[in-house]
Design an enzyme around this catalytic site. Structure first.
Site, PDB file in Angstrom:
ATOM      1  N   GLU A   6       0.649  -1.201  -0.094  1.00  0.00           N
ATOM      2  CA  GLU A   6      -0.014   0.119   0.068  1.00  0.00           C
ATOM      3  C   GLU A   6       0.469   1.013  -0.216  1.00  0.00           C
ATOM      4  O   GLU A   6       0.543   2.418  -0.486  1.00  0.00           O
ATOM      5  CB  GLU A   6      -1.321  -0.089   0.939  1.00  0.00           C
ATOM      6  CG  GLU A   6      -1.570  -1.124   1.181  1.00  0.00           C
ATOM      7  CD  GLU A   6      -2.552  -1.037   0.065  1.00  0.00           C
ATOM      8  OE1 GLU A   6      -3.039   0.058  -0.871  1.00  0.00           O
ATOM      9  OE2 GLU A   6      -3.451  -1.878  -0.345  1.00  0.00           O
TER      10      GLU A   6
ATOM     11  N   TYR B 226      -6.964   6.169   3.473  1.00  0.00           N
ATOM     12  CA  TYR B 226      -6.399   5.469   2.427  1.00  0.00           C
ATOM     13  C   TYR B 226      -5.429   4.320   3.260  1.00  0.00           C
ATOM     14  O   TYR B 226      -6.221   2.711   3.318  1.00  0.00           O
ATOM     15  CB  TYR B 226      -6.276   5.807   1.687  1.00  0.00           C
ATOM     16  CG  TYR B 226      -6.009   4.326   0.633  1.00  0.00           C
ATOM     17  CD1 TYR B 226      -7.263   3.512   0.458  1.00  0.00           C
ATOM     18  CD2 TYR B 226      -4.583   4.414   0.364  1.00  0.00           C
ATOM     19  CE1 TYR B 226      -6.941   2.726  -1.005  1.00  0.00           C
ATOM     20  CE2 TYR B 226      -4.390   2.946  -0.345  1.00  0.00           C
ATOM     21  CZ  TYR B 226      -5.324   2.447  -0.850  1.00  0.00           C
ATOM     22  OH  TYR B 226      -5.138   1.141  -1.375  1.00  0.00           O
TER      23      TYR B 226
ATOM     24  N   ASP C 273      -9.747   5.890  -2.634  1.00  0.00           N
ATOM     25  CA  ASP C 273      -7.727   6.231  -3.183  1.00  0.00           C
ATOM     26  C   ASP C 273      -8.494   6.857  -4.693  1.00  0.00           C
ATOM     27  O   ASP C 273     -10.220   7.771  -5.103  1.00  0.00           O
ATOM     28  CB  ASP C 273      -7.372   5.277  -3.824  1.00  0.00           C
ATOM     29  CG  ASP C 273      -8.259   4.454  -4.691  1.00  0.00           C
ATOM     30  OD1 ASP C 273      -9.513   3.569  -4.403  1.00  0.00           O
ATOM     31  OD2 ASP C 273      -7.307   3.776  -5.500  1.00  0.00           O
TER      32      ASP C 273
END
Length: 346
Positions: A33, A116, A134
Site C-alpha cells: 500500500e 486510505y 483513492d
DNA sequence: AACTCGGGGCC
DNA sequence: GGCCCAGAGTT
C-alpha cells in the site's frame, strides 16, 4: 442485485493476479500500500518484489540502515514514503514488539499511513469494514452517481468517504475495497473508459448525461516553477569525486548528489567557474572546467521543471575527502543523478 | 485550505 | 503539454 455485489462479481471475473493479493500478512499489505500510493501497479511491482526479497519481515526492515532503504526505493519518487516506512518498522519492532497494529485507529498512527492506507490494511488484513477512498474510488463513484463535488477538498473527501462506507459489503470488506479500486483502474479509467462492457451502463448517471469526461471534478493545482540546477562533478587524479547528502525539507531529502549550484537563469562557463572557485574542497587548487551537456536536461516534476547542467571539473591533484567514483553506485540518488552516472560511465 | 513531495504512463 | 497514478505530511 445491489451495486456492492455487482462490483464484487465484476472483480472476481476480472481481477489481476498480483503478489499482494495472495496474502493477508499485514507487513506485506502495508508495504504494497505504501509503494502504491500515487504510483501505478506496473511501476510499483518490481519495487514490491525487491523489498520483500531484501526485507522478508518487519524485523529485517527495522534493522536496515536508512541509506539501504532509500537505495532500494531509488527511482520510485516521493521518498518520504521510504523514510516513514523505515521509521514505522522501527516503531513496530521496538514499541509494539514486532506485532502489527490490528485496528484502523492504531494502524493510522503509523507514519506515512493516512485514511486510505489504514482503511486498506484494516479491511484486507483484519476484516474491518472501513471503506477506502483513492483516485479510483473518486472516479468510479463520481461517475456512477454524477457527483461533481471537487475531490481535492475537505467536503469532497467526506462526501465520497460516506458514500463508499454506505456501499461497502460489511461481510467481505477486503474484497469490496479491492473490487472498487480494480474497477476504477481497469474499466472506469480516466481516459476511454470501457462503458460498453460496464455492468453499470444502464444506471451510470454520468453516462446517461454524457459527462463521463467531466468527472471527477478536481480543482487545479498550482503552477510549475522553473529552476536551474548545476551539478559539479569533480574528477580527481586518484579517481575520486565529491558527493553530499541533501539536508532540510525540500525534495529528495536524505538522498545524495554532486555539489549543487542553483542559478537564477541558465549558467554559462564563466559563472560556474567563478562559483566553484569558492567551493571549500577546491579552494586554491588547479582545475579544468568543462560542461557535460551544453543543452540543459529538463527534469520534470509535478510542480518544478529542473533545467540541469552537469559540469565536469578535472583536478590534477588527489582528493583525500572525496569518495571513489567506483563506489558511488551504492548511494541513493535522485533518478536525475542516477541517469547521469549511468551515461557518464566514470 | 493550500502547498509540497517524484517519476512514469497515457493521450 | 496536461492529467493521472491503490495519498500523506506540513504550514
Amino acid at each position: 442485485m445491489n451495486i456492492s455485489k455487482q462490483l464484487i462479481n465484476w472483480y472476481l471475473d476480472n481481477k489481476r493476479d498480483l503478489p499482494w493479493r495472495n496474502t493477508q500478512n499485514p507487513y506485506f499489505i502495508w508495504l504494497s500500500e505504501i509503494i502504491l500510493q500515487q504510483t501505478q501497479v506496473a511501476q510499483g511491482l518490481p519495487y514490491y518484489n525487491s523489498f520483500i526479497t531484501n526485507f522478508p519481515t518487519v524485523f529485517d526492515l527495522a534493522k536496515a540502515e536508512e541509506q539501504e532503504v532509500l537505495k532500494l526505493w531509488q527511482g520510485l519518487g516521493y521518498y518520504s514514503r521510504a523514510r516513514n516506512l523505515h521509521a514505522s518498522a522501527k516503531y513496530i519492532v521496538t514499541e509494539l514488539d514486532g506485532q502489527f497494529p490490528e485496528t484502523f485507529e492504531e494502524i493510522i498512527k503509523l507514519k506515512g499511513v493516512g485514511d486510505y492506507t489504514a482503511s486498506a490494511i484494516a479491511s484486507i488484513c483484519f476484516n474491518q469494514a472501513t471503506a477506502v477512498v483513492d483516485g479510483n474510488v473518486y472516479r468510479a463513484l463520481s461517475r456512477l452517481y454524477g457527483i461533481d463535488t471537487p475531490i481535492n477538498t475537505t467536503q469532497g473527501f467526506k462526501t465520497f468517504k460516506t458514500l463508499a462506507q454506505q456501499l461497502i459489503d460489511t461481510k467481505q470488506p477486503a474484497t469490496f475495497n479491492q473490487a472498487i479500486m480494480e474497477f476504477g483502474a481497469r474499466l472506469c479509467k480516466p481516459k476511454n473508459p470501457d462503458c460498453n462492457s460496464c455492468p453499470f451502463n444502464n444506471k451510470c448517471v454520468a453516462l446517461q448525461k454524457n459527462i463521463i469526461s467531466d468527472l471527477p471534478v478536481k480543482l487545479k493545482n498550482t503552477k510549475v516553477t522553473k529552476k536551474h540546477f548545476n551539478y559539479i562533478v569533480v574528477l580527481s587524479s586518484d579517481q575520486k569525486t565529491i558527493i553530499e547528502q541533501r539536508q532540510g525539507n525540500g525534495i529528495w531529502q536524505n538522498l545524495y548528489q554532486f555539489p549543487l549550484i542553483e542559478t537564477s537563469k541558465e549558467a554559462n562557463h564563466s559563472t560556474i567557474y567563478s562559483e566553484i572557485e569558492e567551493l571549500n574542497v577546491l579552494k586554491g587548487k588547479i582545475f579544468q572546467l568543462s560542461v557535460f551537456n551544453q543543452k540543459p536536461i529538463i527534469h520534470k516534476l509535478s510542480h518544478q521543471h529542473l533545467y540541469t547542467k552537469f559540469w565536469i571539473v578535472n583536478l590534477e591533484q588527489e582528493l583525500p575527502e572525496g569518495v571513489l567514483t567506483s563506489s558511488i553506485q551504492s548511494y541513493p540518488v535522485p533518478i536525475l543523478i542516477g541517469n547521469f552516472i549511468e551515461k557518464f560511465n566514470f
